[in-house]
Design a protein around this motif. Structure first.
Motif, PDB file in Angstrom:
ATOM      1  N   ARG A   1       0.841  -1.214   0.000  1.00  0.00           N
ATOM      2  CA  ARG A   1       0.000   0.000   0.000  1.00  0.00           C
ATOM      3  C   ARG A   1       0.874   1.260   0.000  1.00  0.00           C
ATOM      4  O   ARG A   1       0.538   2.249  -0.653  1.00  0.00           O
ATOM      5  CB  ARG A   1      -0.945   0.009   1.205  1.00  0.00           C
ATOM      6  CG  ARG A   1      -2.147  -0.897   1.039  1.00  0.00           C
ATOM      7  CD  ARG A   1      -3.275  -0.521   1.996  1.00  0.00           C
ATOM      8  NE  ARG A   1      -2.894  -0.671   3.382  1.00  0.00           N
ATOM      9  CZ  ARG A   1      -3.008  -1.791   4.076  1.00  0.00           C
ATOM     10  NH1 ARG A   1      -3.476  -2.883   3.492  1.00  0.00           N
ATOM     11  NH2 ARG A   1      -2.648  -1.856   5.340  1.00  0.00           N
ATOM     12  N   VAL A   2       1.977   1.214   0.735  1.00  0.00           N
ATOM     13  CA  VAL A   2       2.882   2.375   0.755  1.00  0.00           C
ATOM     14  C   VAL A   2       3.481   2.600  -0.636  1.00  0.00           C
ATOM     15  O   VAL A   2       3.565   3.735  -1.108  1.00  0.00           O
ATOM     16  CB  VAL A   2       4.011   2.188   1.792  1.00  0.00           C
ATOM     17  CG1 VAL A   2       4.957   3.380   1.768  1.00  0.00           C
ATOM     18  CG2 VAL A   2       3.440   2.011   3.187  1.00  0.00           C
ATOM     19  N   LEU A   3       3.894   1.530  -1.290  1.00  0.00           N
ATOM     20  CA  LEU A   3       4.475   1.653  -2.624  1.00  0.00           C
ATOM     21  C   LEU A   3       3.462   2.208  -3.627  1.00  0.00           C
ATOM     22  O   LEU A   3       3.830   2.942  -4.549  1.00  0.00           O
ATOM     23  CB  LEU A   3       4.978   0.289  -3.115  1.00  0.00           C
ATOM     24  CG  LEU A   3       6.134  -0.339  -2.343  1.00  0.00           C
ATOM     25  CD1 LEU A   3       6.629  -1.582  -3.057  1.00  0.00           C
ATOM     26  CD2 LEU A   3       7.290   0.628  -2.166  1.00  0.00           C
TER      27      LEU A   3
ATOM     28  N   ALA B   1       2.113 -12.063  -4.923  1.00  0.00           N
ATOM     29  CA  ALA B   1       2.483 -11.872  -6.326  1.00  0.00           C
ATOM     30  C   ALA B   1       2.472 -10.391  -6.698  1.00  0.00           C
ATOM     31  O   ALA B   1       3.359  -9.908  -7.409  1.00  0.00           O
ATOM     32  CB  ALA B   1       1.535 -12.656  -7.230  1.00  0.00           C
ATOM     33  N   ASP B   2       1.460  -9.631  -6.179  1.00  0.00           N
ATOM     34  CA  ASP B   2       1.364  -8.214  -6.544  1.00  0.00           C
ATOM     35  C   ASP B   2       2.543  -7.418  -5.992  1.00  0.00           C
ATOM     36  O   ASP B   2       3.061  -6.503  -6.639  1.00  0.00           O
ATOM     37  CB  ASP B   2       0.038  -7.601  -6.092  1.00  0.00           C
ATOM     38  CG  ASP B   2      -0.357  -7.958  -4.671  1.00  0.00           C
ATOM     39  OD1 ASP B   2       0.455  -8.612  -3.975  1.00  0.00           O
ATOM     40  OD2 ASP B   2      -1.470  -7.605  -4.250  1.00  0.00           O
ATOM     41  N   LEU B   3       3.029  -7.782  -4.805  1.00  0.00           N
ATOM     42  CA  LEU B   3       4.204  -7.108  -4.251  1.00  0.00           C
ATOM     43  C   LEU B   3       5.443  -7.479  -5.064  1.00  0.00           C
ATOM     44  O   LEU B   3       6.292  -6.624  -5.353  1.00  0.00           O
ATOM     45  CB  LEU B   3       4.400  -7.486  -2.783  1.00  0.00           C
ATOM     46  CG  LEU B   3       5.647  -6.911  -2.094  1.00  0.00           C
ATOM     47  CD1 LEU B   3       5.666  -5.388  -2.171  1.00  0.00           C
ATOM     48  CD2 LEU B   3       5.723  -7.369  -0.639  1.00  0.00           C
ATOM     49  N   TYR B   4       5.547  -8.732  -5.447  1.00  0.00           N
ATOM     50  CA  TYR B   4       6.690  -9.173  -6.246  1.00  0.00           C
ATOM     51  C   TYR B   4       6.799  -8.371  -7.542  1.00  0.00           C
ATOM     52  O   TYR B   4       7.879  -7.893  -7.891  1.00  0.00           O
ATOM     53  CB  TYR B   4       6.552 -10.665  -6.564  1.00  0.00           C
ATOM     54  CG  TYR B   4       7.561 -11.168  -7.570  1.00  0.00           C
ATOM     55  CD1 TYR B   4       8.898 -11.331  -7.217  1.00  0.00           C
ATOM     56  CD2 TYR B   4       7.178 -11.462  -8.878  1.00  0.00           C
ATOM     57  CE1 TYR B   4       9.834 -11.778  -8.143  1.00  0.00           C
ATOM     58  CE2 TYR B   4       8.100 -11.914  -9.808  1.00  0.00           C
ATOM     59  CZ  TYR B   4       9.430 -12.066  -9.441  1.00  0.00           C
ATOM     60  OH  TYR B   4      10.346 -12.497 -10.356  1.00  0.00           O
ATOM     61  N   TYR B   5       5.690  -8.211  -8.244  1.00  0.00           N
ATOM     62  CA  TYR B   5       5.721  -7.483  -9.510  1.00  0.00           C
ATOM     63  C   TYR B   5       6.025  -5.994  -9.283  1.00  0.00           C
ATOM     64  O   TYR B   5       6.599  -5.332 -10.144  1.00  0.00           O
ATOM     65  CB  TYR B   5       4.406  -7.656 -10.263  1.00  0.00           C
ATOM     66  CG  TYR B   5       4.187  -9.076 -10.719  1.00  0.00           C
ATOM     67  CD1 TYR B   5       5.131  -9.714 -11.529  1.00  0.00           C
ATOM     68  CD2 TYR B   5       3.073  -9.805 -10.315  1.00  0.00           C
ATOM     69  CE1 TYR B   5       4.956 -11.032 -11.932  1.00  0.00           C
ATOM     70  CE2 TYR B   5       2.891 -11.122 -10.720  1.00  0.00           C
ATOM     71  CZ  TYR B   5       3.834 -11.725 -11.529  1.00  0.00           C
ATOM     72  OH  TYR B   5       3.675 -13.027 -11.928  1.00  0.00           O
ATOM     73  N   ARG B   6       5.645  -5.495  -8.096  1.00  0.00           N
ATOM     74  CA  ARG B   6       5.902  -4.082  -7.792  1.00  0.00           C
ATOM     75  C   ARG B   6       7.389  -3.827  -7.525  1.00  0.00           C
ATOM     76  O   ARG B   6       7.926  -2.789  -7.922  1.00  0.00           O
ATOM     77  CB  ARG B   6       5.074  -3.678  -6.565  1.00  0.00           C
ATOM     78  CG  ARG B   6       5.032  -2.201  -6.311  1.00  0.00           C
ATOM     79  CD  ARG B   6       3.961  -1.533  -7.116  1.00  0.00           C
ATOM     80  NE  ARG B   6       4.097  -0.090  -7.111  1.00  0.00           N
ATOM     81  CZ  ARG B   6       3.176   0.747  -7.537  1.00  0.00           C
ATOM     82  NH1 ARG B   6       2.047   0.288  -8.024  1.00  0.00           N
ATOM     83  NH2 ARG B   6       3.370   2.048  -7.503  1.00  0.00           N
TER      84      ARG B   6
END
Length: 444
Positions: free
Chosen positions: A257-259, A298-303
């Motif tokens: 969320r911070v990213l 997965a969503d954090l990994y791609y970010r």
């Protein structure tokens, strides 16, 4: 750095008076009758202080301040304002001027104000020099090695440093991921701001959350004062997250969320804190495999993996062992006051036949130990630890990577006399990572 002062004013009488006053105080003083001439002089010579009229016939005084600061960030600017135009001085300070003096008061005020400005300029200059030295320490030229794999990794990192994208560094423990992260930061436009590093496996979940995001006084029992989190400390700079695979899933969600929003709410606070942070993450695990296991989002990994850089193990760049060894021998010889002038060929042969499960960190520790134990001017294989001396090339290649890692961890744990905290520190991994590996070996 000489105490050179430049006076810029279109009134000859005032200009000559200020030159005389400051010259009598021992300053090297030069003058210009208009803004363009003064700016040309700043471009040619380093002035610690510029005293200028805020209203010049050819250049707006505020623009002149900005131009001077762009040439030399440490040069301090003092502006002269006419009586009744104090708002010009206030605006000048907002735009970066050190102070302002109202014309008519210059006889009494100019000398103490210039003295303070000179002190501040010299301090700023020293800080800038220190920052440059830090940048020289952490730059790509200091990454030792000429193998293709390390050169390819450095080339990608150099290109990435000129952007602001998130970077994921992948590689085994001890390969130098943090050195790459520091080099990226100190080669980027963020280099004048903080590089903040944290090992995600070194903290329990609740403590890590407080470290990352901070809290306000009264947020919980024991929170007696406000605490800045690492995101705030890294504002306008870089946050390096080592062993990001160890982040708890709930923290991964908050981190994502911070990213996405560039803000967060501290524990006990009601309003968001805005941050501008570049993220560099590192992992010694296959994060795509961790996603399949349900351990990583997965969503954090791609970010965080906009750009991935593979840092090769020392086994994959054996041709660099010699140059790295020579570098560490020279470094520790100077540090420990030794006079080693020659390195035996047997020592290189033993090192080049060893598989280095701990990578560059292990090589560094081995060489430091060898230099400590050396008595003469020749460093020979006798100063190497027994696990290298008694290992032949054929046996080292026949061992599976997992077996080598296990043997290395157990050997370090034995050296640490069973102290897991000390062993984790020597290995360069988090305590939780060590416990997990020992558990997988059936050791409690």
């Amino acid at each position: 750095m000489r105490d050179s002062v430049l006076i810029i004013d279109d009134e000859p009488e005032l200009r000559n008076l200020l030159v005389k006053l400051l010259s009598l105080e021992g300053y090297k003083v030069q003058s210009a009758g208009d803004g363009k001439s003064g700016l040309a002089m700043v471009q040619k010579e380093d002035f610690v202080v510029v005293v200028t009229d805020v209203r010049l016939p050819d250049i707006n005084g505020i623009e002149l301040i900005q131009s001077i600061k762009n040439i030399n960030s440490y040069t301090e600017v003092i502006v002269l304002t006419a009586y009744g135009t104090i708002e010009d001085g206030v605006r000048a300070i907002k735009e970066g001027a050190f102070d302002y003096i109202t014309k008519g008061d210059e006889d009494n005020k100019i000398i103490p104000v210039v003295q303070r400005a000179v002190e501040k300029a010299k301090m700023s200059y020293r800080i800038e020099q220190l920052e440059n030295k830090v940048g020289e320490k952490y730059n790509f030229e200091n990454i030792t090695g000429s193998s293709k794999k390390i050169k390819d990794a450095v080339e990608i990192a150099q290109k990435v440093s000129q952007t602001d994208v998130s970077v994921l560094l992948l590689g085994e423990t001890g390969t130098g991921k943090e050195i790459f992260a520091q080099s990226i930061h100190y080669s980027s436009d963020r280099r004048k701001n903080n590089f903040v590093a944290i090992n995600c496996s070194a903290f329990a979940k609740d403590l890590l959350e407080s470290e990352m995001f901070g809290y306000v006084a009264g947020a919980f029992t024991g929170a007696t004062k406000n605490k800045k989190g690492l995101f705030e400390e890294a504002h306008k700079g870089t946050l390096f997250l080592d062993e990001i695979s160890e982040l708890d899933l709930s923290l991964q969600s908050k981190f994502l969320r911070v990213l996405e929003s560039n803000n967060f709410i501290k524990a006990g606070d009601t309003k968001p804190t805005q941050v501008d942070v570049r993220i560099i993450a590192a992992s010694n695990r296959d994060l795509e495999d961790e996603i399949k296991k349900g351990n990583f989002r997965a969503d954090l990994y791609y970010r965080i993996s906009v750009m991935k850089i593979e840092i090769p193990s020392l086994r994959e760049r054996r041709e660099d062992i010699k140059s790295l060894t020579e570098f560490f021998i020279e470094f520790y010889s100077q540090k420990l006051g030794k006079n080693i002038k020659k390195i035996s060929s047997d020592l290189f042969q033993k090192l080049e036949s060893y598989n280095f499960p701990g990578n560059i960190r292990e090589l560094r520790n081995i060489i430091e130990r060898a230099v400590i134990l050396s008595d003469g001017q020749i460093l020979s294989e006798s100063s190497l630890p027994k696990e290298i001396l008694h290992k032949t090339d054929s046996t080292s290649h026949s061992l599976a990577l997992e077996d080598m890692e296990k043997k290395h961890i157990l050997s370090v744990l034995d050296q640490a006399e069973g102290n897991k905290t000390k062993a984790a520190e020597i290995l360069g991994i988090g305590l939780t990572t060590l416990y997990r590996k020992l558990q997988s070996y059936g050791i409690e």
